[in-house]
Design a protein around this motif. Structure first.
Motif, PDB file in Angstrom:
ATOM      1  N   GLU A 219      30.088  -3.778  32.074  1.00  0.00           N
ATOM      2  CA  GLU A 219      31.008  -4.887  32.312  1.00  0.00           C
ATOM      3  C   GLU A 219      32.014  -5.064  31.175  1.00  0.00           C
ATOM      4  O   GLU A 219      32.972  -5.833  31.318  1.00  0.00           O
ATOM      5  N   GLU A 223      38.815  -4.584  33.260  1.00  0.00           N
ATOM      6  CA  GLU A 223      38.556  -5.100  34.592  1.00  0.00           C
ATOM      7  C   GLU A 223      39.416  -4.474  35.674  1.00  0.00           C
ATOM      8  O   GLU A 223      39.086  -4.561  36.874  1.00  0.00           O
ATOM      9  N   LEU A 224      40.522  -3.815  35.297  1.00  0.00           N
ATOM     10  CA  LEU A 224      41.381  -3.188  36.294  1.00  0.00           C
ATOM     11  C   LEU A 224      41.023  -1.727  36.566  1.00  0.00           C
ATOM     12  O   LEU A 224      41.663  -1.083  37.395  1.00  0.00           O
ATOM     13  N   LEU A 225      40.005  -1.209  35.881  1.00  0.00           N
ATOM     14  CA  LEU A 225      39.555   0.151  36.153  1.00  0.00           C
ATOM     15  C   LEU A 225      38.685   0.148  37.402  1.00  0.00           C
ATOM     16  O   LEU A 225      37.668  -0.550  37.461  1.00  0.00           O
ATOM     17  N   SER A 226      39.049   0.923  38.391  1.00  0.00           N
ATOM     18  CA  SER A 226      38.280   0.965  39.636  1.00  0.00           C
ATOM     19  C   SER A 226      37.036   1.835  39.515  1.00  0.00           C
ATOM     20  O   SER A 226      36.065   1.647  40.253  1.00  0.00           O
ATOM     21  N   ASP A 227      37.045   2.798  38.602  1.00  0.00           N
ATOM     22  CA  ASP A 227      35.907   3.699  38.401  1.00  0.00           C
ATOM     23  C   ASP A 227      35.733   3.927  36.903  1.00  0.00           C
ATOM     24  O   ASP A 227      36.658   4.392  36.239  1.00  0.00           O
ATOM     25  N   ASN A 325      50.639   3.109  36.682  1.00  0.00           N
ATOM     26  CA  ASN A 325      49.751   1.969  36.410  1.00  0.00           C
ATOM     27  C   ASN A 325      48.412   2.418  35.816  1.00  0.00           C
ATOM     28  O   ASN A 325      47.346   2.168  36.368  1.00  0.00           O
ATOM     29  N   GLN A 326      48.515   3.077  34.664  1.00  0.00           N
ATOM     30  CA  GLN A 326      47.329   3.565  33.973  1.00  0.00           C
ATOM     31  C   GLN A 326      47.120   2.804  32.668  1.00  0.00           C
ATOM     32  O   GLN A 326      48.052   2.286  32.055  1.00  0.00           O
ATOM     33  N   THR A 360      46.069  -8.242  31.648  1.00  0.00           N
ATOM     34  CA  THR A 360      45.314  -9.057  32.599  1.00  0.00           C
ATOM     35  C   THR A 360      45.687 -10.526  32.542  1.00  0.00           C
ATOM     36  O   THR A 360      45.307 -11.295  33.424  1.00  0.00           O
TER      37      THR A 360
END
Length: 378
Positions: A219, A223-227, A325-326, A360
């Motif tokens: 966690e 927070e914007l990383l999907s994997d 968007n990386q 974020t």
């Protein structure tokens, strides 16, 4: 024709050194043909250790002195295939006793990619040369120290302000991530198990004293990383404690999501503001070895920025989507070789580099840079 590489120089005693190479060396050349010198000392004997021919043992005429640095110069040494290492220089010194916090946990990959392995990176943030002989890396159970693995029984010395990636399979890590310092790896015979969800990393010195401890969780990733598989957690400030959870961040996409063996992508900088620069502003992508690409360098005042980098021609048409968007690091660089999204070389002329960043909290910024793609006259 790849030359051999010196992975490290160990000090066995105050009169004996071991130069460790990454491959089998030519025994005659190593002992008699190559040129090896050490500042302030004479090397009176060389011996290539059997049976692997990786370790060259050097015997000195007089002992090394504490608190003094020496320069080892190696020239014209070859491997068994005849590939020649022209020159390699190494600064070394007798190791000092470490204090707690001299060597700290700096990065961890606990959820590797398919076919990958875990690694833990150490950072010697002191001004000492410190031996890792009989140091141990461990994990936790219910927050307490649990299983430990010895890092090395050799006299592996970490120089001041250096990095070292620990893993059971350095070759696998090097295949999966860009490696800036391939010699800054140490293979361990066994490795503590680190959960993909959360756990703890313990670093213990040769006197069984705690050097550092880090309790991690998936966690903690951006927070914007999907994997998050294959994404390491990096320390942003070496001077802050590992217990400060805000001092850890996901490694940047622009470096391949991990930086084993070299400075972290999310390391805080002293830059008061965000900067993007382009150099050279005019380049000639003709593969002649001179200005074949332009470099977009950036420096961010905070961690965790998401960026998009797009290139437009003079008519306003999007011709290259460099970054979509990386997650980027606090510092880094991106090269454009003058090709479009289809790999075709673009025509000569002016191009607009448009960079959009956001975080974020909703903070957004935009940077515009102009670059010229040119051709040399015949």
């Amino acid at each position: 024709m790849i030359p051999p590489l010196v992975t490290r120089v160990d000090i066995l005693g105050n009169k004996e050194l071991v130069v460790v190479f990454n491959e089998r060396m030519d025994s005659v050349n190593a002992v008699l043909g190559s040129v090896i010198t050490l500042s302030g000392r004479n090397i009176i004997k060389r011996q290539l250790a059997l049976p692997v021919f990786h370790n060259l043992i050097l015997t000195l005429d007089s002992p090394l002195l504490e608190g003094r640095e020496y320069v080892l110069n190696i020239r014209n040494i070859s491997d068994c295939a005849g590939n020649l290492l022209r020159e390699s220089n190494h600064i070394l010194a007798l190791p000092s006793q470490a204090d707690s916090g001299d060597i700290v946990i700096n990065e961890i990959l606990f959820n590797p990619r398919e076919g990958g392995v875990d690694f833990v990176e150490l950072n010697n943030k002191s001004r000492k040369y410190i031996s890792l002989n009989n140091w141990a890396l461990g994990n936790t159970k219910n927050g307490e120290p649990n299983v430990f693995s010895i890092i090395t029984t050799d006299q592996v010395i970490m120089p001041p302000n250096s990095y070292l990636a620990l893993t059971t399979e350095p070759s696998v890590v090097k295949e999966q991530y860009p490696v800036d310092r391939p010699q800054n790896f140490l293979e361990m015979a066994s490795f503590p198990a680190y959960s993909n969800v959360g756990g703890g990393v313990i670093l213990r010195d040769n006197n069984l004293r705690l050097s550092d401890k880090f309790i991690y969780s998936e966690e903690m990733h951006h927070e914007l990383l999907s994997d998050v598989k294959g994404v390491s957690l990096e320390k942003t400030d070496a001077e802050k404690t590992s217990a400060d959870l805000s001092n850890w961040h996901s490694a940047a996409a622009t470096v391949g999501y991990a930086t084993p063996g070299y400075a972290n992508s999310q390391m805080l900088t002293d830059m008061p503001e965000d900067v993007f620069t382009v150099e050279p502003e005019a380049f000639t992508p003709d593969n002649d070895g001179l200005d074949d690409y332009t470099i977009i360098r950036y420096s961010q005042s905070v961690t965790g920025r998401i960026a998009a980098l797009r290139i437009y021609n003079i008519s306003g048409r999007l011709i290259r989507n460099m970054i979509d968007n990386q997650l980027i690091g606090t510092t880094g660089e991106i090269r454009w070789d003058g090709t479009d999204d289809h790999g075709q070389l673009v025509p000569t002329g002016y191009y607009l580099l448009l960079v959009d960043t956001f975080d974020t909290t909703g903070n957004k910024q935009q940077f515009k840079k102009r670059v010229i793609v040119a051709r040399k006259g015949k």
